[in-house]
Enzyme design. Sequence first.
Site, PDB file in Angstrom:
ATOM      1  N   LYS A 186     -10.209   8.466  -5.439  1.00 13.93           N
ATOM      2  CA  LYS A 186      -9.305   7.990  -6.505  1.00 13.93           C
ATOM      3  C   LYS A 186      -9.977   6.878  -7.304  1.00 13.93           C
ATOM      4  O   LYS A 186      -9.911   6.852  -8.534  1.00 13.93           O
ATOM      5  CB  LYS A 186      -7.981   7.508  -5.900  1.00 13.93           C
ATOM      6  CG  LYS A 186      -7.138   8.634  -5.343  1.00 13.93           C
ATOM      7  CD  LYS A 186      -6.716   9.600  -6.439  1.00 13.93           C
ATOM      8  CE  LYS A 186      -6.166  10.890  -5.928  1.00 13.93           C
ATOM      9  NZ  LYS A 186      -5.967  11.910  -6.957  1.00 13.93           N
ATOM     10  N   SER A 236      -3.799   6.167  -7.278  1.00 18.13           N
ATOM     11  CA  SER A 236      -2.961   5.806  -6.134  1.00 18.13           C
ATOM     12  C   SER A 236      -3.049   4.317  -5.866  1.00 18.13           C
ATOM     13  O   SER A 236      -4.083   3.687  -6.123  1.00 18.13           O
ATOM     14  CB  SER A 236      -3.469   6.581  -4.919  1.00 18.13           C
ATOM     15  OG  SER A 236      -2.942   6.027  -3.737  1.00 18.13           O
ATOM     16  N   TYR A 260       3.769  18.952  -4.994  1.00 14.52           N
ATOM     17  CA  TYR A 260       4.990  18.137  -4.870  1.00 14.52           C
ATOM     18  C   TYR A 260       5.294  17.377  -6.166  1.00 14.52           C
ATOM     19  O   TYR A 260       6.350  17.593  -6.790  1.00 14.52           O
ATOM     20  CB  TYR A 260       4.785  17.188  -3.686  1.00 14.52           C
ATOM     21  CG  TYR A 260       5.847  16.142  -3.469  1.00 14.52           C
ATOM     22  CD1 TYR A 260       7.204  16.465  -3.509  1.00 14.52           C
ATOM     23  CD2 TYR A 260       5.492  14.821  -3.185  1.00 14.52           C
ATOM     24  CE1 TYR A 260       8.177  15.495  -3.285  1.00 14.52           C
ATOM     25  CE2 TYR A 260       6.454  13.852  -2.953  1.00 14.52           C
ATOM     26  CZ  TYR A 260       7.798  14.186  -3.017  1.00 14.52           C
ATOM     27  OH  TYR A 260       8.744  13.222  -2.798  1.00 14.52           O
ATOM     28  N   TYR A 285     -10.565   9.480   0.866  1.00 16.91           N
ATOM     29  CA  TYR A 285      -9.540   9.839  -0.121  1.00 16.91           C
ATOM     30  C   TYR A 285      -9.410   8.734  -1.174  1.00 16.91           C
ATOM     31  O   TYR A 285      -9.454   8.985  -2.383  1.00 16.91           O
ATOM     32  CB  TYR A 285      -8.177  10.076   0.555  1.00 16.91           C
ATOM     33  CG  TYR A 285      -7.045  10.126  -0.447  1.00 16.91           C
ATOM     34  CD1 TYR A 285      -6.908  11.204  -1.314  1.00 16.91           C
ATOM     35  CD2 TYR A 285      -6.133   9.068  -0.564  1.00 16.91           C
ATOM     36  CE1 TYR A 285      -5.893  11.234  -2.268  1.00 16.91           C
ATOM     37  CE2 TYR A 285      -5.119   9.089  -1.503  1.00 16.91           C
ATOM     38  CZ  TYR A 285      -5.002  10.166  -2.350  1.00 16.91           C
ATOM     39  OH  TYR A 285      -4.010  10.192  -3.302  1.00 16.91           O
TER      40      TYR A 285
HETATM   41  N1  LIG Z   1       2.070  12.257  -2.668  1.00 19.17           N
HETATM   42  C1  LIG Z   1       1.560  11.044  -2.596  1.00 19.17           C
HETATM   43  O1  LIG Z   1       1.920  10.257  -1.719  1.00 19.17           O
HETATM   44  C2  LIG Z   1       0.529  10.580  -3.608  1.00 19.17           C
HETATM   45  C3  LIG Z   1       0.309   9.208  -3.783  1.00 19.17           C
HETATM   46  C4  LIG Z   1      -0.648   8.784  -4.701  1.00 19.17           C
HETATM   47  C5  LIG Z   1      -1.385   9.715  -5.419  1.00 19.17           C
HETATM   48  N2  LIG Z   1      -1.169  11.033  -5.224  1.00 19.17           N
HETATM   49  C6  LIG Z   1      -1.975  12.009  -5.981  1.00 19.17           C
HETATM   50  O2  LIG Z   1      -1.127  12.764  -6.817  1.00 19.17           O
HETATM   51  C7  LIG Z   1      -1.614  14.100  -6.962  1.00 19.17           C
HETATM   52  C8  LIG Z   1      -0.507  15.069  -6.592  1.00 19.17           C
HETATM   53  O3  LIG Z   1      -0.068  14.794  -5.272  1.00 19.17           O
HETATM   54  P1  LIG Z   1       1.018  15.687  -4.533  1.00 19.17           P
HETATM   55  O4  LIG Z   1       1.692  14.817  -3.535  1.00 19.17           O
HETATM   56  O5  LIG Z   1       1.832  16.435  -5.513  1.00 19.17           O
HETATM   57  O6  LIG Z   1       0.050  16.676  -3.746  1.00 19.17           O
HETATM   58  P2  LIG Z   1       0.181  18.251  -3.497  1.00 19.17           P
HETATM   59  O7  LIG Z   1      -0.852  18.606  -2.491  1.00 19.17           O
HETATM   60  O8  LIG Z   1       1.589  18.612  -3.217  1.00 19.17           O
HETATM   61  O9  LIG Z   1      -0.217  18.833  -4.926  1.00 19.17           O
HETATM   62  C9  LIG Z   1      -1.545  19.006  -5.334  1.00 19.17           C
HETATM   63  C10 LIG Z   1      -1.666  20.430  -5.866  1.00 19.17           C
HETATM   64  O10 LIG Z   1      -3.010  20.617  -6.322  1.00 19.17           O
HETATM   65  C11 LIG Z   1      -3.455  21.883  -5.881  1.00 19.17           C
HETATM   66  N3  LIG Z   1      -4.925  21.803  -5.816  1.00 19.17           N
HETATM   67  C12 LIG Z   1      -5.694  21.050  -4.992  1.00 19.17           C
HETATM   68  N4  LIG Z   1      -6.982  21.231  -5.278  1.00 19.17           N
HETATM   69  C13 LIG Z   1      -7.044  22.124  -6.303  1.00 19.17           C
HETATM   70  C14 LIG Z   1      -8.109  22.724  -7.031  1.00 19.17           C
HETATM   71  N5  LIG Z   1      -9.378  22.465  -6.750  1.00 19.17           N
HETATM   72  N6  LIG Z   1      -7.813  23.600  -8.024  1.00 19.17           N
HETATM   73  C15 LIG Z   1      -6.509  23.899  -8.316  1.00 19.17           C
HETATM   74  N7  LIG Z   1      -5.461  23.357  -7.655  1.00 19.17           N
HETATM   75  C16 LIG Z   1      -5.734  22.488  -6.656  1.00 19.17           C
HETATM   76  C17 LIG Z   1      -2.759  22.127  -4.547  1.00 19.17           C
HETATM   77  O11 LIG Z   1      -2.647  23.493  -4.233  1.00 19.17           O
HETATM   78  C18 LIG Z   1      -1.400  21.493  -4.798  1.00 19.17           C
HETATM   79  O12 LIG Z   1      -0.483  22.428  -5.313  1.00 19.17           O
HETATM   80  C19 LIG Z   1      -2.840  14.194  -6.067  1.00 19.17           C
HETATM   81  O13 LIG Z   1      -3.983  13.993  -6.856  1.00 19.17           O
HETATM   82  C20 LIG Z   1      -2.650  13.038  -5.105  1.00 19.17           C
HETATM   83  O14 LIG Z   1      -3.880  12.566  -4.596  1.00 19.17           O
HETATM   84  C21 LIG Z   1      -0.207  11.490  -4.347  1.00 19.17           C
END
Ligand SMILES: NC(=O)c1ccc[n+]([C@@H]2O[C@H](COP(=O)([O-])OP(=O)(O)OC[C@H]3O[C@@H](n4cnc5c(N)ncnc54)[C@H](O)[C@@H]3O)[C@@H](O)[C@H]2O)c1
Length: 335
Positions: free
Chosen positions: A152, A124, A11, A148
């Site tokens: 982080k 986060s 995302y 989770y």
């Molecule tokens: N969306 C939120 O609310 C939010 C808030 C704070 C922090 N984050 C952090 O931001 C980052 C991105 O979040 P997002 O919402 O885009 O999540 P998402 O799940 O849409 O994107 C993460 C991507 O990483 C890939 N992935 C996961 N593990 C992997 C691995 N071992 N090797 C290769 N690819 C891998 C997944 O396939 C996915 O495409 C994450 O680290 C998440 O923890 C997200």
Amino acid sequence: MSILITGGAGYIGSHTSVELLNAGYDIVIVDNFSNSKPEVLNRIKELTGKGFKFYEVDVLDKDALSQVFSENHIEAVIHFAGLKSVGESVAMPINYYYNNITGNLILAEVMAKHNVKKIVFSSSATVYGMNNISPLTEDLPLSTTNPYGSTKLMGEQIFQDIYVSDNEWSIALLRYFNPIGAHESGRIGEDPKGIPNNIMPYITQVAVGKREKLNVFGDDYDTHDGTGVRDYIHVVDLAKGHLKAVEKIMGTKGVKIYNLGTGIGYSVLDLVKNFEEATGVKVPYVITKRRPGDIAACFSDPTKALKELNWKTEKTLKDMCKDSWKWQSNNPKGY
Ligand SMILES: NC(=O)c1ccc[n+]([C@@H]2O[C@H](COP(=O)([O-])OP(=O)(O)OC[C@H]3O[C@@H](n4cnc5c(N)ncnc54)[C@H](O)[C@@H]3O)[C@@H](O)[C@H]2O)c1
């Protein structure tokens, strides 16, 4: 010279990829599609008119990841790849620690081997825990309440320790608040698997008729209408924050920590009301009991990012609602 984007099919990664390509950067994306689909890559190309290299590689696969660095001239990494569901992390802590923590370690090891020492890490607001009072500043004490969040917090610690051991590193730890919204084209957006964990995909799935009603967890919090208050940030504003963070780490060494949020807290009912006004679509909801681990209010003080990155959010809550809806209604089944 390229920026490597781990989790670039996800995302936030997909929106950041679009912003980087539009700003003229070359990018390389690595993703294992554990929480995303290949179609997103076509959409990124379509939106930007630009090509990029993609590797279906798991960050935990050290040899394959190292190969990516051997085949490309990587200057810096934006590390999004990780598992992100709080509830799932409580049920599957081993998966979460293994994927998120080992992923950081392997990536850092491979980066050091290839002498790439610039990284932007997705942290986060969850690292602020339950006990701080909003608005939250970067210097507050940190704690977590679920695996989770712990991944982080540990991730931040790992990168800080790496810098202590080797002052050549340049590291930005970005603490995101609550990203919602989608690219204004409606071509890329959040595409959760199964029942959404986050509120906006849930709202849009109710609005599109895929789910019956929204559960609002508690209306007896100490907030203006009793429902939980959060700092919702448009994903495109968030993506632009990464551009600023990349510029920052290119020119400096050390560890920089920034909140990426709007600084404004909206309640769940504010969000529902704004969604209905922005889209003209009703969102039936029911008040249910509080969810364990939720706090009344969590919003950022984004002053440091404004001062040091010259970044602030531009989009309104209505923009976020309108764009989320455009994405969901144009792509009712996701990608
Ligand atoms: N969306 C939120 O609310 C939010 C808030 C704070 C922090 N984050 C952090 O931001 C980052 C991105 O979040 P997002 O919402 O885009 O999540 P998402 O799940 O849409 O994107 C993460 C991507 O990483 C890939 N992935 C996961 N593990 C992997 C691995 N071992 N090797 C290769 N690819 C891998 C997944 O396939 C996915 O495409 C994450 O680290 C998440 O923890 C997200």
